[in-house]
Design a protein around this motif. Structure first.
Motif, mmCIF file in Angstrom:
data_model
loop_
_atom_site.group_PDB
_atom_site.id
_atom_site.type_symbol
_atom_site.label_atom_id
_atom_site.label_comp_id
_atom_site.label_asym_id
_atom_site.label_seq_id
_atom_site.Cartn_x
_atom_site.Cartn_y
_atom_site.Cartn_z
ATOM 1 N N TRP A 39 0.803 -1.226 0.000
ATOM 2 C CA TRP A 39 0.000 0.000 0.000
ATOM 3 C C TRP A 39 0.833 1.271 0.000
ATOM 4 C CZ3 TRP A 39 -5.318 0.247 -0.308
ATOM 5 C CH2 TRP A 39 -5.991 -0.983 -0.216
ATOM 6 N N ARG A 40 2.123 1.183 0.211
ATOM 7 C CA ARG A 40 2.942 2.394 0.380
ATOM 8 C C ARG A 40 2.932 3.257 -0.882
ATOM 9 N NH1 ARG A 40 5.611 2.175 5.094
ATOM 10 N NH2 ARG A 40 6.919 3.944 4.548
ATOM 11 N N GLU A 41 3.113 2.639 -2.010
ATOM 12 C CA GLU A 41 3.139 3.417 -3.251
ATOM 13 C C GLU A 41 1.765 3.993 -3.566
ATOM 14 O OE1 GLU A 41 4.451 2.958 -7.965
ATOM 15 O OE2 GLU A 41 4.878 1.351 -6.529
ATOM 16 N N ILE A 42 0.709 3.233 -3.271
ATOM 17 C CA ILE A 42 -0.651 3.738 -3.512
ATOM 18 C C ILE A 42 -0.914 4.967 -2.658
ATOM 19 C CG2 ILE A 42 -3.105 3.221 -3.234
ATOM 20 C CD1 ILE A 42 -2.443 0.296 -3.846
ATOM 21 N N VAL A 43 -0.633 4.892 -1.359
ATOM 22 C CA VAL A 43 -0.870 6.025 -0.468
ATOM 23 C C VAL A 43 -0.006 7.214 -0.873
ATOM 24 C CG1 VAL A 43 -0.659 6.831 1.919
ATOM 25 C CG2 VAL A 43 -1.626 4.575 1.441
ATOM 26 N N THR A 44 1.239 6.956 -1.246
ATOM 27 C CA THR A 44 2.122 8.038 -1.690
ATOM 28 C C THR A 44 1.547 8.747 -2.910
ATOM 29 O OG1 THR A 44 4.083 6.899 -0.830
ATOM 30 C CG2 THR A 44 4.438 8.594 -2.503
ATOM 31 N N ASP A 45 1.040 7.988 -3.863
ATOM 32 C CA ASP A 45 0.489 8.587 -5.074
ATOM 33 C C ASP A 45 -0.830 9.322 -4.797
ATOM 34 O OD1 ASP A 45 2.634 7.670 -6.474
ATOM 35 O OD2 ASP A 45 1.595 5.992 -7.419
ATOM 36 N N CYS A 46 -1.606 8.839 -3.835
ATOM 37 C CA CYS A 46 -2.833 9.560 -3.459
ATOM 38 C C CYS A 46 -2.511 10.875 -2.774
ATOM 39 C CB CYS A 46 -3.695 8.704 -2.520
ATOM 40 S SG CYS A 46 -4.496 7.291 -3.305
ATOM 41 N N LEU A 47 -1.383 10.898 -2.043
ATOM 42 C CA LEU A 47 -0.994 12.083 -1.287
ATOM 43 C C LEU A 47 0.084 12.879 -2.007
ATOM 44 C CD1 LEU A 47 -0.885 10.550 2.319
ATOM 45 C CD2 LEU A 47 -2.757 11.769 1.216
ATOM 46 N N ALA A 48 0.067 12.858 -3.316
ATOM 47 C CA ALA A 48 1.024 13.666 -4.075
ATOM 48 C C ALA A 48 0.818 15.146 -3.754
ATOM 49 C CB ALA A 48 0.853 13.418 -5.574
ATOM 50 N N GLU A 64 -7.579 -2.600 -5.553
ATOM 51 C CA GLU A 64 -8.123 -3.962 -5.521
ATOM 52 C C GLU A 64 -7.020 -5.006 -5.573
ATOM 53 O OE1 GLU A 64 -12.570 -3.527 -7.403
ATOM 54 O OE2 GLU A 64 -10.883 -3.508 -8.790
ATOM 55 N N GLN A 65 -5.975 -4.726 -6.329
ATOM 56 C CA GLN A 65 -4.864 -5.673 -6.390
ATOM 57 C C GLN A 65 -4.158 -5.756 -5.037
ATOM 58 O OE1 GLN A 65 -1.923 -4.796 -9.387
ATOM 59 N NE2 GLN A 65 -1.157 -6.887 -9.388
ATOM 60 N N ALA A 66 -3.918 -4.605 -4.405
ATOM 61 C CA ALA A 66 -3.267 -4.615 -3.094
ATOM 62 C C ALA A 66 -4.140 -5.298 -2.045
ATOM 63 C CB ALA A 66 -2.952 -3.182 -2.668
ATOM 64 N N ALA A 67 -5.461 -5.151 -2.191
ATOM 65 C CA ALA A 67 -6.389 -5.772 -1.238
ATOM 66 C C ALA A 67 -6.641 -7.236 -1.548
ATOM 67 C CB ALA A 67 -7.718 -5.018 -1.229
ATOM 68 N N GLY A 68 -6.188 -7.699 -2.708
ATOM 69 C CA GLY A 68 -6.438 -9.080 -3.095
ATOM 70 C C GLY A 68 -7.834 -9.306 -3.616
ATOM 71 N N THR A 69 -8.517 -8.253 -4.093
ATOM 72 C CA THR A 69 -9.887 -8.392 -4.574
ATOM 73 C C THR A 69 -10.015 -8.029 -6.046
ATOM 74 O OG1 THR A 69 -10.417 -6.133 -3.894
ATOM 75 C CG2 THR A 69 -10.829 -7.879 -2.294
ATOM 76 N N LEU A 70 -8.910 -7.926 -6.777
ATOM 77 C CA LEU A 70 -8.992 -7.550 -8.183
ATOM 78 C C LEU A 70 -9.799 -8.583 -8.963
ATOM 79 C CD1 LEU A 70 -8.088 -5.588 -10.392
ATOM 80 C CD2 LEU A 70 -6.089 -7.032 -10.744
ATOM 81 N N ARG A 71 -10.829 -8.112 -9.658
ATOM 82 C CA ARG A 71 -11.704 -8.959 -10.474
ATOM 83 C C ARG A 71 -12.311 -10.106 -9.658
ATOM 84 N NH1 ARG A 71 -11.431 -7.558 -15.700
ATOM 85 N NH2 ARG A 71 -9.591 -6.458 -16.433
ATOM 86 N N SER A 72 -12.426 -9.888 -8.385
ATOM 87 C CA SER A 72 -12.984 -10.922 -7.523
ATOM 88 C C SER A 72 -14.420 -10.578 -7.168
ATOM 89 C CB SER A 72 -12.159 -11.038 -6.231
ATOM 90 O OG SER A 72 -12.791 -11.886 -5.309
#
Length: 442
Positions: A267-276, A293-301
Motif C-alpha cells: 500500500w505504500r506506493e498507492i498512499v504516496t500517489d494519493c498524497l502527491a 483492488e490488487q493490493a487488497a487481493g480483490t482484483l476482479r474478484s
C-alpha cells in the motif's frame, strides 16, 4: 435524550409519515440520524427499518437556514439522481409540518437505507481492523462510481463510510458533494481539515464556493487508507492544526512525506500517489481502483468482506454500534466472505456487467446508477439516461438511441417505445420500474 448533545433532538416514538423514530444513531454539527421502523402495512415496497436524517431547515436564523437548505438540497439532489452499489440509498424525503413542535417544524428529513454502523466507531475500538484492505477496496469503488457519474464527495472520512449488515460498504453524507462542471465542481468553503488536500486548506472562494476536483477525494482516500492500515495519520502532528501545517509545508516542498512503518508494503506506493503534493500528480479513476483492488487481493474478484460481531448483547448490531458511537460500548469485527456478482470496476457502455440489487436480484448495469425503481421521461438528463441508452444499444441491440450523452431526446424516446413493444410492456415511453427490470435482463 439527556447527557448527549444533538443537532436535532427528536423524542423517541415521534412519527414522520409511516416512520416511528427509535434510538439516535449519530449526530454532527448540522444533522442527527435516528433509527426508525415502518409502522402499519401501507407502502410494502419500503423496508421495515430505515435511518431518518433530520436537518433543522425550519428553525434557524435566515442566514443559517439558507446554508442548511443548501446542504440538504445537495444531498437530496445527488441521492435522487444516483443509485450505485457503494452509495447509501435514499427512499424518500419529508418536510415536517408540526406547529406543535416548533423545534422540528419545517425540518427536512431524509429517509435512508439503515447501516449497521460507521467506520469511525470501528477504528476507535479496533485501530487496525482485519478487514481493512477489503473495506478500502469497496470505499475506492464507491469513489470511482461517484466520480464516474460526475460528482465529487467533498468530505470523505471514516464517519461517512457506513458498514451494512452483509459486510458491504456505503458512502454517505453528501452535504458537501458537488457536480462537476468540466474539470471542477463548486462546494461550500469548509470540510474536515484532516482529510482536506493542502491546496484547499486556504482556498480562494468566490460567490459559488470553492473550486474542487475529484483529486480532493483521492487525497482524503490516501489519508483514510493510512489511518485504517497503520492506525495513524500520514502527516505528523498531535492536533488537526499541526497536521494541517505539516500538509502545507509538504505541499511547498519543505517537508517530506514520512509514512508509518506499520503501513503494508503493498500500500505504500498507492498512499504516496494519493498524497502527491499537487492535484495533477495524484492517481485517479479506474487506475487507482485497479491498484487498490490488487493490493487488497480483490482484483476482479466477486468476493466481498462480511463483517460480524464477535461478541454482542443485543440481537441487532446497530444497537451495539450506536452504543459505541455514543461512548457506551465496544464493537469488534471479523472478516467473512460472501459471493456476489459485483464487477471489479464500473462497466463500460459497450460491455454491461452483472451485479446484484438487494431488492430485485441480479441484473445488468452499464453505469452503476442502480436505477431499478427510478422513473425517466423524455426531456430528462443525467447518468441514469446514459445507462438507459447503453442498455438499449449494447444489451438489446436497439441502436437508434441517439448519442450516448445522457439526453433523453426523441431518438431515445423512440428506442424506449420500440423496446416496450418488443417486451409487451405498456408502450408509453416512460422508463419506470417495470421497464428497468426488463432492460436489465439479457
Amino acid at each position: 435524550m439527556t447527557g448527549q448533545s444533538y443537532a436535532v433532538p427528536v423524542p423517541k416514538g415521534y412519527r414522520v409519515g409511516p416512520w416511528e423514530v427509535r434510538e439516535p444513531l449519530a449526530s454532527g454539527a448540522f444533522a442527527t440520524v435516528y433509527a426508525a421502523r415502518r409502522t402499519g402495512a401501507d407502502e410494502p415496497e419500503l423496508p421495515r427499518r430505515a435511518a431518518l436524517k433530520f436537518l433543522p431547515t425550519g428553525t434557524r436564523t435566515p442566514r443559517q437556514l439558507h446554508h442548511l437548505r443548501e446542504l440538504a438540497e445537495r444531498e437530496v439532489e445527488l441521492l435522487g439522481r444516483l443509485r450505485a452499489p457503494r452509495l447509501i440509498r435514499m427512499y424518500d424525503t419529508v418536510t415536517v409540518d408540526d406547529p406543535h413542535h416548533p423545534e422540528l417544524d419545517g425540518a427536512t428529513v431524509l429517509v435512508l437505507e439503515q447501516a449497521e454502523g460507521a467506520l469511525d466507531a470501528v477504528l476507535e475500538q479496533t485501530p487496525k481492523p482485519e478487514a481493512g484492505p477489503a473495506l478500502l477496496a469497496q470505499i475506492c469503488a464507491g469513489l470511482h462510481q461517484l466520480h464516474h457519474a460526475g460528482w465529487v464527495h467533498g468530505d470523505l472520512k471514516p464517519a461517512n463510510v457506513l458498514l451494512m449488515a452483509d459486510g458491504s460498504v456505503r458512502l454517505a453524507d453528501f452535504n458537501l458533494a458537488a457536480e462537476l462542471e468540466g474539470t471542477h465542481a463548486y462546494a461550500p468553503a469548509f470540510a474536515t481539515r484532516d482529510y482536506t488536500p493542502p491546496e484547499l486548506l486556504w482556498p480562494e472562494i468566490d460567490e459559488r464556493g470553492t473550486r474542487i476536483r475529484p483529486s480532493a477525494d483521492v487525497w482524503a482516500f490516501g489519508v483514510l487508507a493510512h489511518l485504517v492500515l497503520a492506525g495513524s495519520f500520514p502527516l505528523p502532528g498531535g492536533t488537526t492544526e499541526a497536521r494541517c501545517d505539516a500538509a502545507t509545508r509538504y505541499a511547498r516542498g519543505t517537508e517530506e512525506l514520512r509514512l508509518s512503518p506499520e503501513l503494508p508494503e503493498a500500500w505504500r506506493e498507492i498512499v504516496t500517489d494519493c498524497l502527491a503534493r499537487t492535484h495533477a500528480e495524484r492517481v485517479t479513476g479506474e487506475a487507482l481502483l485497479r491498484r487498490v483492488e490488487q493490493a487488497a487481493g480483490t482484483l476482479r474478484s466477486a468476493r466481498l468482506p462480511r463483517l460480524r460481531p464477535r461478541r454482542w448483547k443485543r440481537p441487532v448490531l446497530v444497537a451495539a454500534v450506536a452504543a459505541a458511537v455514543l461512548g457506551a460500548g465496544t464493537v469488534t469485527y471479523t472478516l467473512r466472505d460472501r459471493t456476489a456478482p459485483v464487477a471489479a470496476a464500473p462497466p463500460t457502455c459497450e460491455k454491461p456487467a452483472v451485479y446484484e440489487d438487494t431488492k430485485y436480484g441480479r441484473g445488468y448495469t452499464a453505469g452503476w446508477s442502480s436505477t431499478w425503481d427510478f422513473t425517466l421521461r423524455r426531456g430528462d438528463g443525467g447518468s441514469q439516461v446514459r445507462e438507459l441508452q447503453c442498455l438499449l444499444r449494447h444489451l438489446h441491440g436497439i441502436t437508434e438511441v441517439g448519442e450516448v450523452d445522457g439526453d433523453f431526446g426523441p431518438l431515445t424516446h423512440g428506442a424506449v417505445l420500440t423496446f416496450q413493444k418488443r417486451t409487451e410492456l405498456d408502450a408509453d415511453g416512460i422508463v419506470g420500474p417495470g421497464t428497468w427490470r426488463a432492460l436489465r435482463k439479457a
